[in-house]
Design a protein around this motif. Structure first.
Motif, PDB file in Angstrom:
ATOM      1  N   ARG A 153      70.646  72.352  53.535  1.00  0.00           N
ATOM      2  CA  ARG A 153      71.384  72.200  54.791  1.00  0.00           C
ATOM      3  C   ARG A 153      71.454  73.530  55.537  1.00  0.00           C
ATOM      4  O   ARG A 153      72.523  74.026  55.846  1.00  0.00           O
ATOM      5  N   ARG A 154      70.289  74.079  55.823  1.00  0.00           N
ATOM      6  CA  ARG A 154      70.234  75.342  56.562  1.00  0.00           C
ATOM      7  C   ARG A 154      69.697  75.140  57.971  1.00  0.00           C
ATOM      8  O   ARG A 154      69.409  76.100  58.669  1.00  0.00           O
TER       9      ARG A 154
ATOM     10  N   GLY B 253      68.211  68.817  48.480  1.00  0.00           N
ATOM     11  CA  GLY B 253      68.644  68.861  49.874  1.00  0.00           C
ATOM     12  C   GLY B 253      69.009  70.267  50.316  1.00  0.00           C
ATOM     13  O   GLY B 253      69.687  70.997  49.595  1.00  0.00           O
TER      14      GLY B 253
ATOM     15  N   ASP C  98      70.484  70.042  61.355  1.00  0.00           N
ATOM     16  CA  ASP C  98      69.429  69.293  60.684  1.00  0.00           C
ATOM     17  C   ASP C  98      69.257  69.744  59.232  1.00  0.00           C
ATOM     18  O   ASP C  98      69.689  70.835  58.843  1.00  0.00           O
ATOM     19  N   GLU C  99      68.627  68.876  58.447  1.00  0.00           N
ATOM     20  CA  GLU C  99      68.486  69.123  57.014  1.00  0.00           C
ATOM     21  C   GLU C  99      67.058  68.828  56.567  1.00  0.00           C
ATOM     22  O   GLU C  99      66.235  68.346  57.337  1.00  0.00           O
TER      23      GLU C  99
END
Length: 231
Positions: free
Chosen positions: A139-140, A137, A198-199
């Motif tokens: 998360r940027r 995952g 968003d991820e």
């Protein structure tokens, strides 16, 4: 079901099927997952982009869709593919789709989708933390780039230029700063929309890890089992 234990069959062991099986089993039901492949997430969930698009709540049925569909007719690589055929059900579906393209219906659908997405993301976060799922995952945020300046101009809203906005306008230089690999693009990037909430992640890896937890919770998987008919 009044709290009774019921037998449930889930057709397909993709990310949706496996996740459904997990929550059904946790509610105490007897769950069997059937899939024609030899393992979980071997089809759509295998090569999926894995975007967790929290910000993007615009439905396919929106005021700009009819013109776009006409432009895409005959293109097999169209993002929304419609093949006209002499089937009444297909044309009735098309009529319902066009009805949902009305501005008032689109606004209502955006609100509903946003509610679902917000709830879904909270559930995903809780599930990931509870089971310590590892699925690469990231998360940027997600960056949507534009190579057509007219499409970019039509997408930008004043709110996108305000601090703390869910969707933020980025110049071409800012897009390159966020993703240096874009410097190798042969197309001219005129700007982009950055969605910091968003991820992204590996949908296949997520499904495989969750399937293992499902098995430990008593879920039965029938792999290499094609589904030909339902009786």
């Amino acid at each position: 079901d009044g709290g009774q234990r019921v037998k449930v069959i889930v057709l397909g062991a993709g990310i949706i099927g496996v996740t459904s099986a997990w929550f059904l089993a946790r509610e105490g039901h007897e769950v069997t997952v059937v899939d024609r492949q030899p393992g979980p997430a071997r089809e759509t969930s295998f090569a999926n982009g894995g975007q967790v698009s929290i910000t993007h709540s615009t439905p396919w049925a929106n005021p700009s869709a009819p013109v776009a569909i006409l432009r895409w007719l005959g293109h097999e690589d169209a993002p929304l593919l419609f093949r006209p055929r002499a089937e009444l059900a297909r044309w009735l579906w098309g009529a319902r789709f066009l009805l949902e393209c009305l501005p008032s219906r689109t606004r209502r659908n955006v609100e509903r989708i946003h509610e679902i997405v917000t709830y879904s993301h909270a559930v995903q976060d809780a599930l990931t933390a509870e089971l310590a799922l590892e699925y690469d995952g990231v998360r940027r945020g997600i960056l949507k780039i534009f190579t057509d300046p007219r499409e970019l101009a039509a997408t930008i809203t004043p709110a996108m230029r305000e601090p703390g906005a869910a969707s933020v306008f980025k110049t071409s230089e800012e897009c390159l700063a966020l993703e240096p690999a874009l410097a190798q693009s042969r197309l001219t990037i005129h700007g982009g929309i950055y969605m910091p909430r968003d991820e992204s992640g590996d949908a296949h890896k997520f499904a495989v890890e969750l399937a293992a937890h499902c098995e430990r919770a008593g879920v039965r998987f029938l792999f290499a089992t094609p589904i030909d008919t339902l009786e």
